[in-house]
Design a protein around this motif. Structure first.
Motif, PDB file in Angstrom:
ATOM      1  N   ILE A  45      76.953  53.728  67.324  1.00 30.67           N
ATOM      2  CA  ILE A  45      76.172  54.228  66.839  1.00 30.67           C
ATOM      3  C   ILE A  45      75.363  53.996  65.293  1.00 30.67           C
ATOM      4  CG2 ILE A  45      75.750  56.699  65.094  1.00 30.67           C
ATOM      5  CD1 ILE A  45      77.810  58.074  66.673  1.00 30.67           C
ATOM      6  N   GLU A  46      76.423  52.881  64.919  1.00 32.66           N
ATOM      7  CA  GLU A  46      75.753  51.728  63.684  1.00 32.66           C
ATOM      8  C   GLU A  46      74.608  51.335  63.767  1.00 32.66           C
ATOM      9  OE1 GLU A  46      75.849  50.536  60.172  1.00 32.66           O
ATOM     10  OE2 GLU A  46      76.705  52.950  60.847  1.00 32.66           O
ATOM     11  N   CYS A  47      75.651  50.487  65.673  1.00 36.32           N
ATOM     12  CA  CYS A  47      73.404  49.580  66.105  1.00 36.32           C
ATOM     13  C   CYS A  47      72.609  50.908  66.062  1.00 36.32           C
ATOM     14  CB  CYS A  47      74.204  49.209  67.297  1.00 36.32           C
ATOM     15  SG  CYS A  47      76.055  47.904  67.336  1.00 36.32           S
ATOM     16  N   ARG A  48      72.667  51.569  66.782  1.00 37.35           N
ATOM     17  CA  ARG A  48      71.475  52.191  67.192  1.00 37.35           C
ATOM     18  C   ARG A  48      70.976  52.906  65.870  1.00 37.35           C
ATOM     19  NH1 ARG A  48      69.408  57.644  67.281  1.00 37.35           N
ATOM     20  NH2 ARG A  48      67.915  58.330  68.531  1.00 37.35           N
ATOM     21  N   ARG A  49      71.402  52.688  64.497  1.00 39.87           N
ATOM     22  CA  ARG A  49      70.656  53.228  63.373  1.00 39.87           C
ATOM     23  C   ARG A  49      70.706  52.103  62.943  1.00 39.87           C
ATOM     24  NH1 ARG A  49      71.729  51.946  58.230  1.00 39.87           N
ATOM     25  NH2 ARG A  49      73.560  51.126  58.685  1.00 39.87           N
ATOM     26  N   LEU A  50      71.206  50.620  63.058  1.00 38.71           N
ATOM     27  CA  LEU A  50      70.496  49.855  62.216  1.00 38.71           C
ATOM     28  C   LEU A  50      69.411  49.433  63.498  1.00 38.71           C
ATOM     29  CD1 LEU A  50      73.678  47.994  61.728  1.00 38.71           C
ATOM     30  CD2 LEU A  50      71.851  48.509  60.182  1.00 38.71           C
ATOM     31  N   LEU A  51      68.998  49.431  64.002  1.00 38.67           N
ATOM     32  CA  LEU A  51      67.629  49.199  65.240  1.00 38.67           C
ATOM     33  C   LEU A  51      66.725  49.959  64.875  1.00 38.67           C
ATOM     34  CD1 LEU A  51      69.561  48.889  68.505  1.00 38.67           C
ATOM     35  CD2 LEU A  51      68.054  47.095  67.555  1.00 38.67           C
ATOM     36  N   GLU A  52      66.667  51.421  64.647  1.00 45.57           N
ATOM     37  CA  GLU A  52      66.116  52.377  63.874  1.00 45.57           C
ATOM     38  C   GLU A  52      65.177  51.480  62.398  1.00 45.57           C
ATOM     39  OE1 GLU A  52      68.107  55.949  63.444  1.00 45.57           O
ATOM     40  OE2 GLU A  52      67.275  56.511  65.712  1.00 45.57           O
ATOM     41  N   GLN A  53      66.025  51.050  61.401  1.00 43.25           N
ATOM     42  CA  GLN A  53      65.979  50.402  60.653  1.00 43.25           C
ATOM     43  C   GLN A  53      64.986  49.554  60.672  1.00 43.25           C
ATOM     44  OE1 GLN A  53      66.445  53.059  58.401  1.00 43.25           O
ATOM     45  NE2 GLN A  53      66.674  51.618  56.775  1.00 43.25           N
ATOM     46  N   LEU A  54      65.559  48.228  61.775  1.00 42.74           N
ATOM     47  CA  LEU A  54      65.185  47.058  61.614  1.00 42.74           C
ATOM     48  C   LEU A  54      63.459  47.510  62.544  1.00 42.74           C
ATOM     49  CD1 LEU A  54      67.487  44.821  63.341  1.00 42.74           C
ATOM     50  CD2 LEU A  54      66.738  44.650  61.393  1.00 42.74           C
ATOM     51  N   GLU A  72      73.127  42.469  59.278  1.00 42.04           N
ATOM     52  CA  GLU A  72      74.233  43.729  59.762  1.00 42.04           C
ATOM     53  C   GLU A  72      74.563  44.056  61.211  1.00 42.04           C
ATOM     54  OE1 GLU A  72      75.041  48.463  57.801  1.00 42.04           O
ATOM     55  OE2 GLU A  72      73.495  46.872  56.860  1.00 42.04           O
ATOM     56  N   TYR A  73      72.406  44.398  61.935  1.00 36.37           N
ATOM     57  CA  TYR A  73      73.166  44.005  63.155  1.00 36.37           C
ATOM     58  C   TYR A  73      73.936  43.505  63.880  1.00 36.37           C
ATOM     59  CZ  TYR A  73      71.671  44.544  68.053  1.00 36.37           C
ATOM     60  OH  TYR A  73      71.415  44.534  69.536  1.00 36.37           O
ATOM     61  N   ASN A  74      73.694  41.889  63.599  1.00 34.53           N
ATOM     62  CA  ASN A  74      74.211  41.104  64.215  1.00 34.53           C
ATOM     63  C   ASN A  74      75.803  41.260  64.045  1.00 34.53           C
ATOM     64  OD1 ASN A  74      72.612  39.628  64.682  1.00 34.53           O
ATOM     65  ND2 ASN A  74      71.886  38.527  63.506  1.00 34.53           N
ATOM     66  N   LYS A  76      77.602  44.272  63.903  1.00 37.35           N
ATOM     67  CA  LYS A  76      77.162  44.774  64.463  1.00 37.35           C
ATOM     68  C   LYS A  76      77.581  44.898  66.329  1.00 37.35           C
ATOM     69  CE  LYS A  76      79.097  48.193  62.366  1.00 37.35           C
ATOM     70  NZ  LYS A  76      80.957  48.444  61.838  1.00 37.35           N
ATOM     71  N   SER A  77      76.767  44.436  66.052  1.00 42.20           N
ATOM     72  CA  SER A  77      76.837  44.465  68.114  1.00 42.20           C
ATOM     73  C   SER A  77      78.026  43.071  68.322  1.00 42.20           C
ATOM     74  CB  SER A  77      75.577  43.516  68.206  1.00 42.20           C
ATOM     75  OG  SER A  77      75.434  43.124  69.434  1.00 42.20           O
ATOM     76  N   ARG A  78      78.770  42.818  67.814  1.00 38.64           N
ATOM     77  CA  ARG A  78      79.869  41.749  67.317  1.00 38.64           C
ATOM     78  C   ARG A  78      80.897  42.918  67.910  1.00 38.64           C
ATOM     79  NH1 ARG A  78      77.456  37.479  64.161  1.00 38.64           N
ATOM     80  NH2 ARG A  78      78.296  37.867  62.266  1.00 38.64           N
ATOM     81  N   ASP A  79      81.268  43.713  66.612  1.00 41.37           N
ATOM     82  CA  ASP A  79      82.132  44.555  66.641  1.00 41.37           C
ATOM     83  C   ASP A  79      82.211  45.415  68.136  1.00 41.37           C
ATOM     84  OD1 ASP A  79      82.480  44.072  64.293  1.00 41.37           O
ATOM     85  OD2 ASP A  79      81.949  45.531  63.459  1.00 41.37           O
ATOM     86  N   LEU A  80      80.883  46.182  68.520  1.00 47.37           N
ATOM     87  CA  LEU A  80      80.943  46.370  69.654  1.00 47.37           C
ATOM     88  C   LEU A  80      80.910  45.531  71.197  1.00 47.37           C
ATOM     89  CD1 LEU A  80      79.194  48.890  70.855  1.00 47.37           C
ATOM     90  CD2 LEU A  80      77.168  47.972  70.915  1.00 47.37           C
ATOM     91  N   HIS A  81      80.421  43.976  70.927  1.00 44.76           N
ATOM     92  CA  HIS A  81      80.867  43.885  72.288  1.00 44.76           C
ATOM     93  C   HIS A  81      82.783  44.110  72.378  1.00 44.76           C
ATOM     94  CE1 HIS A  81      76.718  43.211  72.908  1.00 44.76           C
ATOM     95  NE2 HIS A  81      77.529  42.423  74.097  1.00 44.76           N
ATOM     96  N   ARG A  82      83.389  43.583  71.252  1.00 41.19           N
ATOM     97  CA  ARG A  82      84.872  43.403  70.979  1.00 41.19           C
ATOM     98  C   ARG A  82      85.362  44.514  71.175  1.00 41.19           C
ATOM     99  NH1 ARG A  82      85.031  42.422  65.726  1.00 41.19           N
ATOM    100  NH2 ARG A  82      85.315  44.707  65.911  1.00 41.19           N
ATOM    101  N   GLU A  83      84.810  45.780  70.818  1.00 41.92           N
ATOM    102  CA  GLU A  83      85.505  46.774  71.442  1.00 41.92           C
ATOM    103  C   GLU A  83      85.370  47.179  73.027  1.00 41.92           C
ATOM    104  OE1 GLU A  83      87.661  48.363  69.153  1.00 41.92           O
ATOM    105  OE2 GLU A  83      87.174  47.689  67.407  1.00 41.92           O
ATOM    106  N   ALA A  84      84.577  47.255  73.225  1.00 43.86           N
ATOM    107  CA  ALA A  84      83.440  47.322  74.472  1.00 43.86           C
ATOM    108  C   ALA A  84      84.811  46.371  76.151  1.00 43.86           C
ATOM    109  CB  ALA A  84      82.475  46.839  74.715  1.00 43.86           C
ATOM    110  N   ARG A 108      68.541  46.518  75.557  1.00 39.87           N
ATOM    111  CA  ARG A 108      67.241  47.189  76.042  1.00 39.87           C
ATOM    112  C   ARG A 108      66.292  47.865  74.299  1.00 39.87           C
ATOM    113  NH1 ARG A 108      68.742  50.443  81.070  1.00 39.87           N
ATOM    114  NH2 ARG A 108      68.520  48.808  82.635  1.00 39.87           N
ATOM    115  N   ALA A 109      67.048  48.432  73.231  1.00 45.37           N
ATOM    116  CA  ALA A 109      67.044  49.051  72.540  1.00 45.37           C
ATOM    117  C   ALA A 109      66.559  47.619  71.287  1.00 45.37           C
ATOM    118  CB  ALA A 109      67.319  49.873  71.872  1.00 45.37           C
ATOM    119  N   LEU A 110      66.743  46.559  71.280  1.00 43.43           N
ATOM    120  CA  LEU A 110      66.679  45.749  70.401  1.00 43.43           C
ATOM    121  C   LEU A 110      65.141  44.022  71.506  1.00 43.43           C
ATOM    122  CD1 LEU A 110      67.692  43.402  68.620  1.00 43.43           C
ATOM    123  CD2 LEU A 110      69.068  42.547  70.066  1.00 43.43           C
TER     124      LEU A 110
END
Length: 161
Positions: A45-54, A72-74, A76-84, A108-110
């Motif tokens: 969700i945070e990645c999506r929010r940051l992509l919208e802001q970007l 900030e996106y970078n 959060k993206s690392r966090d996303l991959h770690r949690e995945a 794809r969104a990026l």
């Protein structure tokens, strides 16, 4: 007679102890999976929010905000991959597949945000990228999967809220 009765009592006690330990282990695994699912969804969700802001600041041409939100996106993206990665270790095949869909949707969104860099029409600032909607659908699909019994294992049906 007393020996037989003592054997039955001892056997019953050992069985109850084993069942309690197994139940405790399953509860810890389910709690860990709920925690990982919640952290993964929060990162998505945070990645999506940051992509919208970007995308928004990109369309307005605000380079300072783009750099700030990009960094900030970078993170959060690392966090996303770690949690995945943790989810792949703990989750069912269906849950892992739903998580992989989110990771692909984030990528794809990026890419879509980067492609939109050349668009400078102010009308496009208000338009949502279809890739961001796809990401939202992927996040909702993972949440639905995690809430199902199949996603979190036997006897569970709710993600930690």
């Amino acid at each position: 007679m007393v020996g037989s009765l003592g054997g039955v009592v001892l056997g019953g006690w050992l069985t109850a102890r084993r069942d309690d330990m197994q139940w405790s282990r399953e509860q810890r695994q389910e709690d860990a999976l709920r925690g990982v699912c919640a952290a993964f969804v929060a990162a998505a969700i945070e990645c999506r929010r940051l992509l919208e802001q970007l995308y928004y600041f990109q369309q307005l041409g605000r380079d300072a905000e783009i750099l700030t939100f990009g960094e900030e996106y970078n993170h959060k993206s690392r966090d996303l991959h770690r949690e995945a990665a943790q989810l792949r270790f703990l989750g069912s095949a269906a849950l892992v597949s739903a998580a992989d869909d989110i990771v692909v949707s984030v990528a794809r969104a990026l890419q879509a945000v980067k492609r939109a860099e050349t668009v400078s029409s102010s009308a496009d600032v208000l338009a949502d990228l279809s890739e961001l909607d796809e990401l939202k659908r992927a996040i909702n699909a993972l949440i639905d999967q995690a809430r199902s019994n199949e996603g979190l294992g036997p006897g569970t049906g709710q993600l930690a809220r």
